[in-house]
Write a protein that holds these residues in place. Structure first.
Motif, PDB file in Angstrom:
ATOM      1  N   ARG A 337      45.167   8.511  65.228  1.00  0.00           N
ATOM      2  CA  ARG A 337      44.875   9.446  66.319  1.00  0.00           C
ATOM      3  C   ARG A 337      45.988   9.393  67.353  1.00  0.00           C
ATOM      4  O   ARG A 337      46.596   8.340  67.598  1.00  0.00           O
ATOM      5  N   ASP A 338      46.224  10.553  68.012  1.00  0.00           N
ATOM      6  CA  ASP A 338      47.235  10.645  69.061  1.00  0.00           C
ATOM      7  C   ASP A 338      46.562  10.488  70.423  1.00  0.00           C
ATOM      8  O   ASP A 338      45.583  11.180  70.725  1.00  0.00           O
ATOM      9  N   ALA A 339      47.085   9.567  71.251  1.00  0.00           N
ATOM     10  CA  ALA A 339      46.466   9.274  72.545  1.00  0.00           C
ATOM     11  C   ALA A 339      46.435  10.498  73.448  1.00  0.00           C
ATOM     12  O   ALA A 339      45.446  10.745  74.153  1.00  0.00           O
ATOM     13  N   ALA A 340      47.515  11.282  73.479  1.00  0.00           N
ATOM     14  CA  ALA A 340      47.562  12.462  74.338  1.00  0.00           C
ATOM     15  C   ALA A 340      46.501  13.481  73.927  1.00  0.00           C
ATOM     16  O   ALA A 340      45.832  14.091  74.783  1.00  0.00           O
ATOM     17  N   GLU A 341      46.330  13.677  72.623  1.00  0.00           N
ATOM     18  CA  GLU A 341      45.345  14.641  72.151  1.00  0.00           C
ATOM     19  C   GLU A 341      43.928  14.172  72.463  1.00  0.00           C
ATOM     20  O   GLU A 341      43.067  14.961  72.853  1.00  0.00           O
ATOM     21  N   VAL A 342      43.678  12.877  72.299  1.00  0.00           N
ATOM     22  CA  VAL A 342      42.358  12.335  72.626  1.00  0.00           C
ATOM     23  C   VAL A 342      42.054  12.530  74.116  1.00  0.00           C
ATOM     24  O   VAL A 342      40.947  12.923  74.498  1.00  0.00           O
ATOM     25  N   LEU A 343      43.037  12.271  74.958  1.00  0.00           N
ATOM     26  CA  LEU A 343      42.834  12.446  76.398  1.00  0.00           C
ATOM     27  C   LEU A 343      42.594  13.911  76.737  1.00  0.00           C
ATOM     28  O   LEU A 343      41.759  14.240  77.585  1.00  0.00           O
ATOM     29  N   ARG A 344      43.317  14.825  76.065  1.00  0.00           N
ATOM     30  CA  ARG A 344      43.128  16.251  76.332  1.00  0.00           C
ATOM     31  C   ARG A 344      41.730  16.702  75.924  1.00  0.00           C
ATOM     32  O   ARG A 344      41.085  17.474  76.642  1.00  0.00           O
ATOM     33  N   TRP A 345      41.224  16.217  74.774  1.00  0.00           N
ATOM     34  CA  TRP A 345      39.869  16.567  74.359  1.00  0.00           C
ATOM     35  C   TRP A 345      38.847  16.070  75.391  1.00  0.00           C
ATOM     36  O   TRP A 345      37.914  16.788  75.756  1.00  0.00           O
ATOM     37  N   ALA A 346      39.037  14.823  75.827  1.00  0.00           N
ATOM     38  CA  ALA A 346      38.101  14.267  76.807  1.00  0.00           C
ATOM     39  C   ALA A 346      38.123  15.061  78.106  1.00  0.00           C
ATOM     40  O   ALA A 346      37.071  15.361  78.692  1.00  0.00           O
ATOM     41  N   ALA A 347      39.327  15.417  78.583  1.00  0.00           N
ATOM     42  CA  ALA A 347      39.443  16.170  79.833  1.00  0.00           C
ATOM     43  C   ALA A 347      38.842  17.568  79.697  1.00  0.00           C
ATOM     44  O   ALA A 347      38.296  18.113  80.668  1.00  0.00           O
ATOM     45  N   SER A 348      38.928  18.152  78.532  1.00  0.00           N
ATOM     46  CA  SER A 348      38.418  19.514  78.323  1.00  0.00           C
ATOM     47  C   SER A 348      36.927  19.584  78.585  1.00  0.00           C
ATOM     48  O   SER A 348      36.437  20.520  79.242  1.00  0.00           O
ATOM     49  N   VAL A 349      36.158  18.614  78.071  1.00  0.00           N
ATOM     50  CA  VAL A 349      34.714  18.645  78.313  1.00  0.00           C
ATOM     51  C   VAL A 349      34.366  18.044  79.680  1.00  0.00           C
ATOM     52  O   VAL A 349      33.411  18.482  80.331  1.00  0.00           O
ATOM     53  N   ASP A 350      35.150  17.069  80.122  1.00  0.00           N
ATOM     54  CA  ASP A 350      34.841  16.415  81.396  1.00  0.00           C
ATOM     55  C   ASP A 350      35.110  17.309  82.600  1.00  0.00           C
ATOM     56  O   ASP A 350      34.581  17.047  83.689  1.00  0.00           O
ATOM     57  N   GLN A 351      35.923  18.347  82.447  1.00  0.00           N
ATOM     58  CA  GLN A 351      36.177  19.217  83.588  1.00  0.00           C
ATOM     59  C   GLN A 351      34.922  19.971  84.014  1.00  0.00           C
ATOM     60  O   GLN A 351      34.865  20.516  85.116  1.00  0.00           O
ATOM     61  N   MET A 352      33.900  19.961  83.179  1.00  0.00           N
ATOM     62  CA  MET A 352      32.646  20.615  83.519  1.00  0.00           C
ATOM     63  C   MET A 352      31.640  19.641  84.122  1.00  0.00           C
ATOM     64  O   MET A 352      30.518  20.035  84.447  1.00  0.00           O
ATOM     65  N   SER A 353      32.026  18.363  84.278  1.00  0.00           N
ATOM     66  CA  SER A 353      31.103  17.349  84.780  1.00  0.00           C
ATOM     67  C   SER A 353      31.485  16.936  86.201  1.00  0.00           C
ATOM     68  O   SER A 353      32.662  16.800  86.514  1.00  0.00           O
ATOM     69  N   PRO A 354      30.481  16.711  87.053  1.00  0.00           N
ATOM     70  CA  PRO A 354      30.776  16.242  88.416  1.00  0.00           C
ATOM     71  C   PRO A 354      30.933  14.728  88.515  1.00  0.00           C
ATOM     72  O   PRO A 354      31.183  14.198  89.589  1.00  0.00           O
ATOM     73  N   HIS A 355      30.790  13.999  87.415  1.00  0.00           N
ATOM     74  CA  HIS A 355      30.834  12.536  87.452  1.00  0.00           C
ATOM     75  C   HIS A 355      32.213  12.058  87.892  1.00  0.00           C
ATOM     76  O   HIS A 355      33.243  12.647  87.546  1.00  0.00           O
ATOM     77  N   VAL A 356      32.225  10.938  88.641  1.00  0.00           N
ATOM     78  CA  VAL A 356      33.483  10.424  89.189  1.00  0.00           C
ATOM     79  C   VAL A 356      34.441   9.978  88.085  1.00  0.00           C
ATOM     80  O   VAL A 356      35.659  10.143  88.200  1.00  0.00           O
ATOM     81  N   LEU A 357      33.923   9.440  86.964  1.00  0.00           N
ATOM     82  CA  LEU A 357      34.804   9.057  85.867  1.00  0.00           C
ATOM     83  C   LEU A 357      35.381  10.282  85.191  1.00  0.00           C
ATOM     84  O   LEU A 357      36.544  10.282  84.757  1.00  0.00           O
ATOM     85  N   ALA A 358      34.590  11.343  85.096  1.00  0.00           N
ATOM     86  CA  ALA A 358      35.078  12.579  84.498  1.00  0.00           C
ATOM     87  C   ALA A 358      36.215  13.161  85.329  1.00  0.00           C
ATOM     88  O   ALA A 358      37.224  13.632  84.790  1.00  0.00           O
ATOM     89  N   GLU A 359      36.074  13.117  86.645  1.00  0.00           N
ATOM     90  CA  GLU A 359      37.134  13.624  87.521  1.00  0.00           C
ATOM     91  C   GLU A 359      38.431  12.836  87.322  1.00  0.00           C
ATOM     92  O   GLU A 359      39.527  13.406  87.304  1.00  0.00           O
ATOM     93  N   ALA A 360      38.297  11.515  87.133  1.00  0.00           N
ATOM     94  CA  ALA A 360      39.483  10.689  86.919  1.00  0.00           C
ATOM     95  C   ALA A 360      40.180  11.046  85.620  1.00  0.00           C
ATOM     96  O   ALA A 360      41.414  11.097  85.549  1.00  0.00           O
ATOM     97  N   ILE A 361      39.413  11.319  84.585  1.00  0.00           N
ATOM     98  CA  ILE A 361      39.999  11.668  83.292  1.00  0.00           C
ATOM     99  C   ILE A 361      40.707  13.016  83.374  1.00  0.00           C
ATOM    100  O   ILE A 361      41.819  13.190  82.854  1.00  0.00           O
ATOM    101  N   VAL A 362      40.101  13.983  84.043  1.00  0.00           N
ATOM    102  CA  VAL A 362      40.725  15.298  84.198  1.00  0.00           C
ATOM    103  C   VAL A 362      42.016  15.173  85.004  1.00  0.00           C
ATOM    104  O   VAL A 362      43.053  15.753  84.636  1.00  0.00           O
TER     105      VAL A 362
END
Length: 781
Positions: A337-362
């Motif tokens: 797996r590619d780290a950049a792609e994994v981070l992009r997938w996580a940020a894509s769904v997390d941008q819809m969440s108000p959670h503080v960890l989600a904001e950090a990932i985005v």
């Protein structure tokens, strides 16, 4: 109604100048008439001037009596009346000018001292430019709603909290933070309302409405801030309890002993209480103004005085000692797996969440230049995570379920998170565990130095309260050298702890967040880290730090103690001089007219002394040459760029542990190239440029000697790694007998660099912040 208030405010601003003009004219015209021989006409002019001053003086006495107090304004009224009764009209006119001038000087001092508080209110934005497709309309700020797209033009104030929607925004945050440096915010990064656009126009996506935005909360606090009666000001009234009777005794004794009413009037003239009434309030208001320029909004003079006498500090951890905003510290992936792609997938769904960890990932994904996709079928389960479909793949981000966590890489991620006290956000792609995002709430860079400054300011007991687990809490307490730490505290526990500390001594509580509000209200002085909005903690606090910098609390402590010292000094010196003049007048050596002139000089001297509180204590100011300050900021920026890249050393060592193959050699070569091209030139530039420049501000070259020794160790380990690389290249691989020493060098240098960076940032780089905080013009020599 509004027009009436405007008229009243205008009259109040003109009242003191008008009184000064009338009394000075009466004195001057009377003097001219006396010189040309028209003595009776001169007396009439002086009587008019005295009467004009007597009317407001009587009103001041009545106002004091309505508040249930008998202030020293009574002495001024008695002096004015006395001069009329004994026909000392010139003395009466001089007292009138003195009172008018003193009140005008006080008003001017307050206007000067509260300039920054008024500027904060006047700066509040009232309109916003909202974009509708290709059309831009100016709308009232109250009409802006979340997700509106706003245009912020050059020089305009950001109206609401939001995120930058296009490439780059250059901002001046000095109104909120006191920092003169311009900052850059890139696409997706948050922007607070109230800051000024110092660059070209940019688009802002609103994330809060006006009343919930940062600046609205700060304005509400600033409206309540002012020179309320502080304990130190009430001290003037307590002084009056014995100063007034003493004055009457001396004046009456002089009259009875000599039969001269003129001597009694002379005593009353020099006892006029301007030093007592004006010096302390001017010093306190000056302190409030200076604090506001440092990004500290203080609700009252009472809070400032109490802050200056406190000895115990209780602090929350998250958001106070730590940044309060988790940051991504690593992205680990499954094999293939590619780290950049994994981070992009996580940020894509997390941008819809108000959670503080989600904001950090985005935020991390955007900082790395990754563009999240718009997810569909998004769902969020409290305590579990977020799911959604991205580019046709089903993505899950959150906690790890019972299955899938037995892989070697997953166990390694769990172990690393435990060692780093980090949280883990697991990423699944189409039900397969693809990666883990490690997040940690980092300690504030300025926290250790700030704690040392707070102890130096007189806080001898430092306590930390936190709802976090005991392990990370103890780690923070150990690093900072705190006296006590209480972990896993509920809001009720925090209140009980603050009340217990308050029973021992004056207690300052610093917190951030809704759960800290009750504890802030329970403390002697509550201080809120309120930079991120009008939270319940800000509303409950006596003092609000408008920037996310803990060192502003140390600045506020210095300002509070300096203002209190100046207030007491001004009042006591003024009273002592007045008492000395009273004795001289009672002996007949100081006639009323000369006494009035002397008292005028005393008034001006003590008020000017009180205004020294605007400049701050020179003993705590940092005398840093501008060139050295710029150098510190440059190296601090380089640290920010290098800090995460240092992990190349640990990654190379981790790869070597799995086997001394070709891939491990390539990792070690990358690490060695990083050392030669980035780290060693950086350290050499510090050694030859920065450290000699710091010798003078720090007192001697010995202050950087230990850091120079660390530079030598960094060079030694780097040279050893380079030698290992040369041997490995010559052998076409890493010989087995090299592995242990190479691992020791890589892990050891990684630890040394991490520690060295922290030491430099705490001991040296924060000096640039301290120099800016003093408000001084830095200079050479």
């Amino acid at each position: 109604m509004e027009q009436t208030r405007v008229v009243d405010a205008r009259w109040r601003s003109l009242r003191e100048p008008v009184l000064v003009v009338v009394t000075v004219c009466a004195l001057a015209v009377g003097g001219i008439l006396w010189l040309i021989g028209l003595r009776e006409a001169a007396d009439v002019c002086w009587i008019v001037g005295t009467a004009v001053a007597l009317v407001p003086a009587l009103w001041w006495v009545i106002s004091t009596l309505r508040q249930g107090r008998l202030g020293v304004d009574v002495i001024a009224v008695l002096a004015l009346v006395g001069t009329l009764l004994v026909s000392e009209y010139l003395a009466g006119a001089l007292i009138a000018v003195m009172l008018a001038g003193g009140r005008a000087l006080e008003a001017a001092a307050e206007r000067r001292a509260t300039h920054d508080l008024r500027a904060l209110l006047e700066h509040a934005p009232r309109f916003a430019r909202r974009r509708f497709g290709t059309e831009v309309r100016v709308v009232p700020i109250a009409d802006v709603v979340v997700d509106d797209l706003l245009i912020v033009g050059p020089g305009e104030t950001v109206p609401v909290d939001g995120r930058v929607a296009d490439a780059l925004a250059v901002l001046d945050e000095s109104v909120l933070t006191g920092e003169s440096e311009q900052v850059e915010r890139r696409a997706g990064e948050p922007v607070r309302s109230g800051v000024v656009n110092a660059g070209g126009p940019f688009e802002l996506r609103a994330t809060a409405i006006a009343k919930d935005s940062t600046y609205a909360g700060i304005v509400r606090l600033a409206e309540a801030a002012g020179a309320e009666t502080a304990p130190i000001v009430r001290l003037a009234d307590r002084y009056a309890a014995w100063f007034l009777p003493l004055t009457l005794v001396i004046a009456g004794g002089a009259w009875l002993a000599t039969g001269s009413a003129v001597r009694a009037v002379a005593v009353l003239v020099v006892a006029t209480p301007c030093p007592l009434l004006l010096a302390a309030p001017v010093a306190i208001v000056s302190g409030l103004s200076r604090a506001s320029r440092h990004g500290v909004v203080i609700r009252s003079g009472g809070a400032l005085e109490s802050l200056g006498s406190a000895t115990t500090l209780v602090m929350d951890k998250t958001g106070t000692l730590t940044m309060g905003r988790p940051m991504v510290v690593g992205v680990l992936t499954a094999p293939g797996r590619d780290a950049a792609e994994v981070l992009r997938w996580a940020a894509s769904v997390d941008q819809m969440s108000p959670h503080v960890l989600a904001e950090a990932i985005v935020t991390e994904a955007l900082a790395r230049g990754l563009q999240p996709s718009l997810p569909t079928e998004v769902g969020e389960q409290a305590g579990r995570g977020v799911t959604g479909t991205v580019d046709g793949r089903h993505i899950e981000v959150g906690k790890l379920t019972s299955d899938g966590g037995e892989a070697d890489w997953a166990r390694a991620a769990v172990n690393r998170a435990r060692l780093d006290s980090a949280a883990v956000a697991w990423v699944r792609v189409d039900q397969d565990l693809a990666g883990a995002v490690l997040l940690r709430d980092p300690l504030r860079r300025d926290a250790p130095r700030t704690v040392r400054r707070l102890r130096a300011a007189g806080l001898n007991r430092l306590v930390m309260l936190t709802g976090d687990r005991a392990e990370p809490a103890r780690e923070v307490a150990t690093v900072l050298g705190l006296d006590e730490v209480y972990a896993q505290q509920t809001p009720e526990d925090k209140v009980a702890a603050v009340r217990a500390e308050k029973q021992r001594a004056g207690t300052v509580m610093v917190g951030d967040g809704v759960n800290d509000a009750p504890a802030l209200a329970a403390a002697t002085v509550g201080v809120a880290m309120g930079a991120r909005g009008a939270t319940a903690s800000s509303e409950a606090a006596d003092i609000v730090l408008t920037t996310d910098r803990l060192d502003r609390l140390a600045d506020a402590m210095d300002i509070a103690r300096w203002s209190r010292r100046i207030a007491v000094q001004s009042a006591v010196v003024g009273m002592a001089l007045s008492l000395a003049a009273m004795v001289i007048a009672a002996l007949g050596w100081l006639p009323p007219a000369a006494g009035a002139l002397l008292q005028e000089g005393i008034d001006v001297a003590v008020i000017l002394n009180a205004l020294r509180a605007l400049r701050g204590n020179p003993e705590v100011e940092v005398d840093l040459p501008a060139e050295t300050e710029n150098m510190l900021r440059r190296f601090a920026t380089e640290h920010d760029e290098l800090r995460d890249t240092v992990d190349l050393l640990r990654d190379a060592a981790d790869r070597l542990v799995t086997g001394a193959d070709r891939g491990a050699l390539e990792s070690v070569i990358r690490a060695n190239t990083f050392l030669e091209e980035r780290i060693l030139p950086h350290e050499q530039a510090e050694e030859s440029g920065l450290y000699p420049a710091l010798a003078r501000p720090l007192g001697s070259g010995e202050a950087t000697a230990t850091m120079s020794r660390t530079h030598a160790e960094i060079r030694r380990l780097s040279d050893r790694i380079a030698a290992h690389v040369e041997l490995a290249r010559a052998s076409n691989g890493i010989p087995p007998d090299q592995v242990d020493d190479l691992l020791a060098c890589l892990y050891g240098l990684h630890a040394v660099l991490r520690l060295h960076f922290l030491q430099e940032e705490e001991n040296y780089f924060t000096l640039a912040d301290d120099a800016s905080a003093t408000g001084l013009d830095t200079h050479d020599g």
